[in-house]
Design an enzyme around this catalytic site. Structure first.
Site, PDB file in Angstrom:
ATOM      1  N   MET A 189       0.841  -1.196   0.000  1.00  0.00           N
ATOM      2  CA  MET A 189       0.000   0.000   0.000  1.00  0.00           C
ATOM      3  C   MET A 189       0.878   1.250   0.000  1.00  0.00           C
ATOM      4  O   MET A 189       0.450   2.337   0.389  1.00  0.00           O
ATOM      5  CB  MET A 189      -0.955  -0.002   1.196  1.00  0.00           C
ATOM      6  CG  MET A 189      -2.010  -1.082   1.124  1.00  0.00           C
ATOM      7  SD  MET A 189      -3.564  -0.692   1.982  1.00  0.00           S
ATOM      8  CE  MET A 189      -3.003  -0.467   3.657  1.00  0.00           C
ATOM      9  N   HIS A 213       9.028   0.912   3.343  1.00  0.00           N
ATOM     10  CA  HIS A 213      10.028   0.954   4.402  1.00  0.00           C
ATOM     11  C   HIS A 213      10.909  -0.289   4.294  1.00  0.00           C
ATOM     12  O   HIS A 213      10.794  -1.054   3.320  1.00  0.00           O
ATOM     13  CB  HIS A 213       9.370   1.054   5.781  1.00  0.00           C
ATOM     14  CG  HIS A 213       8.282   0.034   6.003  1.00  0.00           C
ATOM     15  ND1 HIS A 213       8.516  -1.325   6.020  1.00  0.00           N
ATOM     16  CD2 HIS A 213       6.944   0.178   6.221  1.00  0.00           C
ATOM     17  CE1 HIS A 213       7.398  -1.968   6.248  1.00  0.00           C
ATOM     18  NE2 HIS A 213       6.420  -1.082   6.374  1.00  0.00           N
ATOM     19  N   HIS A 270       9.196  -3.628   3.503  1.00  0.00           N
ATOM     20  CA  HIS A 270       8.854  -3.810   2.086  1.00  0.00           C
ATOM     21  C   HIS A 270      10.102  -4.107   1.257  1.00  0.00           C
ATOM     22  O   HIS A 270      10.080  -4.955   0.362  1.00  0.00           O
ATOM     23  CB  HIS A 270       8.192  -2.541   1.527  1.00  0.00           C
ATOM     24  CG  HIS A 270       6.872  -2.224   2.138  1.00  0.00           C
ATOM     25  ND1 HIS A 270       6.657  -1.065   2.864  1.00  0.00           N
ATOM     26  CD2 HIS A 270       5.686  -2.887   2.151  1.00  0.00           C
ATOM     27  CE1 HIS A 270       5.402  -1.028   3.274  1.00  0.00           C
ATOM     28  NE2 HIS A 270       4.793  -2.129   2.865  1.00  0.00           N
ATOM     29  N   GLN A 289       5.720 -11.850   7.317  1.00  0.00           N
ATOM     30  CA  GLN A 289       5.212 -12.642   8.434  1.00  0.00           C
ATOM     31  C   GLN A 289       4.588 -11.758   9.507  1.00  0.00           C
ATOM     32  O   GLN A 289       3.804 -12.233  10.331  1.00  0.00           O
ATOM     33  CB  GLN A 289       6.360 -13.471   9.026  1.00  0.00           C
ATOM     34  CG  GLN A 289       6.024 -14.267  10.272  1.00  0.00           C
ATOM     35  CD  GLN A 289       4.992 -15.349  10.045  1.00  0.00           C
ATOM     36  OE1 GLN A 289       4.924 -15.917   8.963  1.00  0.00           O
ATOM     37  NE2 GLN A 289       4.188 -15.643  11.060  1.00  0.00           N
ATOM     38  N   LYS A 290       4.895 -10.457   9.505  1.00  0.00           N
ATOM     39  CA  LYS A 290       4.297  -9.568  10.510  1.00  0.00           C
ATOM     40  C   LYS A 290       2.777  -9.634  10.454  1.00  0.00           C
ATOM     41  O   LYS A 290       2.103  -9.671  11.471  1.00  0.00           O
ATOM     42  CB  LYS A 290       4.758  -8.124  10.319  1.00  0.00           C
ATOM     43  CG  LYS A 290       4.199  -7.176  11.388  1.00  0.00           C
ATOM     44  CD  LYS A 290       4.716  -5.761  11.219  1.00  0.00           C
ATOM     45  CE  LYS A 290       3.964  -5.043  10.124  1.00  0.00           C
ATOM     46  NZ  LYS A 290       2.567  -4.687  10.541  1.00  0.00           N
ATOM     47  N   ASP A 291       2.231  -9.644   9.228  1.00  0.00           N
ATOM     48  CA  ASP A 291       0.790  -9.756   9.050  1.00  0.00           C
ATOM     49  C   ASP A 291       0.422 -11.238   8.941  1.00  0.00           C
ATOM     50  O   ASP A 291      -0.039 -11.719   7.901  1.00  0.00           O
ATOM     51  CB  ASP A 291       0.359  -8.994   7.799  1.00  0.00           C
ATOM     52  CG  ASP A 291       0.713  -7.516   7.890  1.00  0.00           C
ATOM     53  OD1 ASP A 291       0.212  -6.844   8.804  1.00  0.00           O
ATOM     54  OD2 ASP A 291       1.510  -7.053   7.062  1.00  0.00           O
ATOM     55  N   GLN A 327      -3.178 -12.280   7.908  1.00  0.00           N
ATOM     56  CA  GLN A 327      -3.347 -12.011   6.482  1.00  0.00           C
ATOM     57  C   GLN A 327      -2.621 -13.051   5.641  1.00  0.00           C
ATOM     58  O   GLN A 327      -3.154 -13.561   4.659  1.00  0.00           O
ATOM     59  CB  GLN A 327      -2.789 -10.619   6.168  1.00  0.00           C
ATOM     60  CG  GLN A 327      -2.698 -10.286   4.690  1.00  0.00           C
ATOM     61  CD  GLN A 327      -2.136  -8.892   4.462  1.00  0.00           C
ATOM     62  OE1 GLN A 327      -2.841  -7.923   4.618  1.00  0.00           O
ATOM     63  NE2 GLN A 327      -0.858  -8.808   4.125  1.00  0.00           N
ATOM     64  N   ILE A 368      10.945  -7.650   9.718  1.00  0.00           N
ATOM     65  CA  ILE A 368      12.092  -6.752   9.848  1.00  0.00           C
ATOM     66  C   ILE A 368      11.817  -5.803  11.015  1.00  0.00           C
ATOM     67  O   ILE A 368      10.725  -5.238  11.118  1.00  0.00           O
ATOM     68  CB  ILE A 368      12.328  -5.954   8.549  1.00  0.00           C
ATOM     69  CG1 ILE A 368      12.482  -6.923   7.367  1.00  0.00           C
ATOM     70  CG2 ILE A 368      13.552  -5.059   8.675  1.00  0.00           C
ATOM     71  CD1 ILE A 368      13.631  -7.898   7.495  1.00  0.00           C
ATOM     72  N   SER A 415       4.381   0.870   8.350  1.00  0.00           N
ATOM     73  CA  SER A 415       4.116   2.207   7.814  1.00  0.00           C
ATOM     74  C   SER A 415       3.517   3.114   8.878  1.00  0.00           C
ATOM     75  O   SER A 415       3.716   4.336   8.857  1.00  0.00           O
ATOM     76  CB  SER A 415       3.161   2.109   6.613  1.00  0.00           C
ATOM     77  OG  SER A 415       3.721   1.326   5.586  1.00  0.00           O
TER      78      SER A 415
END
Length: 518
Positions: free
Chosen positions: A34, A38, A41, A161-163, A166, A189, A199
């Protein structure tokens, strides 16, 4: 780098690439974002660049993911800055459409459901964790991801993996809709404090960022409690209590949820057989932050990669024997498939029929030292060493479908752990979460000398060291530039040069590293 803001432009460009692909096959990697790019990404983009010929980054603030009370209008948009990031990272294509181009007319999730076709994930995956406070969020995610996958038609798509919720939903979506796409999970990260990069972190003051670091500190504390007491009754309840107690030391952090679930199905766990996901969401200042960590209750995995001639096969087998781990003989797996194909009378070039066979086969290992190869219940340990198998295995192993299903079976062995495996992409592709990654290497001169000695022992005395060196160099170049899973050292792998070392010395070195680190 090309920038497209319309579906027509993107499709035209990708269609032209497909025409070129007929001359020289390649893979496409998609990184959906989106924007407001950073380091998190960029890690996805770097991974996509390493594993694909063409990298496409989509930049689209998806209105279907936002409720009317959320920050759709305020969400950071910085296309010019993002373009510079992508240019620097070697991205080939940016796709940055407007909501109107994507058929959404800026409608938010609750307003759009009656105006556009949406993709509805399984309710058991969306009714927990983030789905409780954001009931329309994952429907919006599933819809836009499906649309992007359909537009780009990548071979691989990269998600962080943070999300984790999702990620699990997207994997299920791809499986349920039979989409021919590999979903690649990439590590979280973090900032130096441990705070997961997001973000939304830009909304936090320096003080709030430091306060938010308690999320990761608490998760790590919970994992430590689990590892030290995993056989204790009600251990998961104790883990949750430990995390909450640690969080309580920072009262400015308001906990929304703390869950331990299966990372694939998202079902709550009462105990962990192999792996569990410890996930958290909390409010810090103006931001809702999420984070997670994996709780592993399986034996370790050792993954050994390296160029041809570095001694991987012999060393890997000895490491397995020394540590009591299963030597996952990937070469034997491909030989077993080749035996099956030949037994069925299927021509080696009939890839479609081979796909039929390999998609339904099951390979296992047993015997006194797990050194017997079983395919579909039949022991083929002796048969797969025949000259006929040797002459045909390369042609079959090179077929993408064969490789796909063999990797899936290898990863199934990995769910319980207790294995050691070698290859050119075992660390980077097959077992990216292996507890220990080794990159065995040696100079071209040393590898050529070993190869020449091996050939001479087999009676091939009409070849020179110079010819062997040229062959090794050609092999290195080919392996390093493969379109699918090229040879490369994993960022967290330990490199061992085998020059001047005996097989026993290399084996002992790996065993020592294992014992010190695992």
């Amino acid at each position: 780098m090309r920038l497209f803001t319309t579906i027509a432009g993107l499709r035209c460009y990708l269609n032209l690439l497909q025409t070129e692909q007929q001359k020289s096959p390649y893979t496409i990697g998609l990184v959906p974002t989106m924007g407001a790019l950073h380091e998190g990404h960029l890690s996805l983009i770097k991974r996509a660049r390493e594993e694909n010929k063409i990298t496409v980054v989509s930049i689209f603030v998806n209105p279907l993911q936002f409720a009317p009370t959320e920050d759709f209008q305020q969400y950071p948009r910085q296309l010019e800055v993002d373009k510079k990031f992508c240019q620097k990272e070697g991205v080939d294509v940016i796709f940055a459409p407007t909501p109107k181009i994507m058929g959404m007319e800026n409608e938010l999730s609750t307003q759009a459901q009656n105006h556009t076709t949406t993709v509805v994930p399984p309710s058991h995956m969306t009714s927990i964790m983030c789905g409780v406070s954001r009931p329309d969020f994952f429907q919006g995610v599933a819809t836009i991801v499906t649309k992007l996958l359909n537009l780009v038609q990548p071979n691989n798509a990269y998600f962080g993996q943070k999300d984790a919720q999702q990620l699990a939903i997207i994997k299920q979506l791809v499986k349920d809709l039979s989409l021919p796409i590999n979903i690649v999970s990439c590590p979280i990260i973090r900032e130096a404090s441990g705070l997961a990069i997001s973000s939304r972190n830009q909304y936090l003051t320096p003080e709030q960022k430091q306060q938010a670091s308690i999320l990761y500190t608490s998760l790590c504390h919970g994992r430590q409690i689990f590892l030290e007491n995993r056989d204790t009754p009600n251990i998961l309840k104790k883990v949750k209590n430990a995390v909450k107690e640690k969080l309580a030391s920072q009262p400015t952090v308001k906990l929304e949820y703390l869950e331990i679930v299966d990372p694939d199905s998202l079902q709550p766990l009462e105990n962990i057989q192999n792996i569990g996901l410890l996930a958290i969401a909390a409010d810090v200042g103006p931001c809702r932050l999420i984070d997670n960590i994996l709780l592993r209750n399986r034996k370790p995995i050792i993954a050994i990669d390296g160029p041809a001639g570095a001694g991987k096969s012999t060393v890997t087998k000895l490491v397995g024997q020394n540590l009591g781990l299963l030597y996952l003989d990937t070469g034997a797996m491909y030989r077993a498939v080749t035996w099956m194909v030949l037994q069925a009378g299927v021509p080696v070039e009939d890839q479609a029929q081979i796909a039929e066979l390999v998609s339904q086969c099951k390979i296992s290992f047993n015997g006194p030292e797990n050194n017997h190869v079983i395919i579909n219940g039949q022991d083929v340990t002796v048969e797969i060493r025949s000259r006929e198998i040797t002459n045909n295995v390369s042609a079959i192993a090179a077929q993408p479908t064969v490789r796909y299903f063999m990797v899936k079976q290898q990863q199934k062995f990995g769910t319980k752990g207790g294995i050691v495996a070698e290859g050119r992409d075992i660390s980077t592709h097959v077992f990216p979460n292996a507890e220990l990654k080794i990159f065995l290497t040696a100079s071209v001169t040393e590898r050529s000398r070993r190869r020449l000695l091996e050939l001479q022992q087999k009676g091939q005395t009409n070849i020179s060291l110079e010819e062997v060196e040229k062959d090794i160099i050609r092999r290195d170049k080919k392996d390093s530039n493969r379109e699918i899973s090229p040879l490369r050292k994993a960022s967290d792998a330990i490199e061992i040069s085998t020059d001047g070392l005996s097989i026993a010395e290399v084996t002992q070195k790996i065993v020592d590293i294992y014992k010190q680190n695992i």
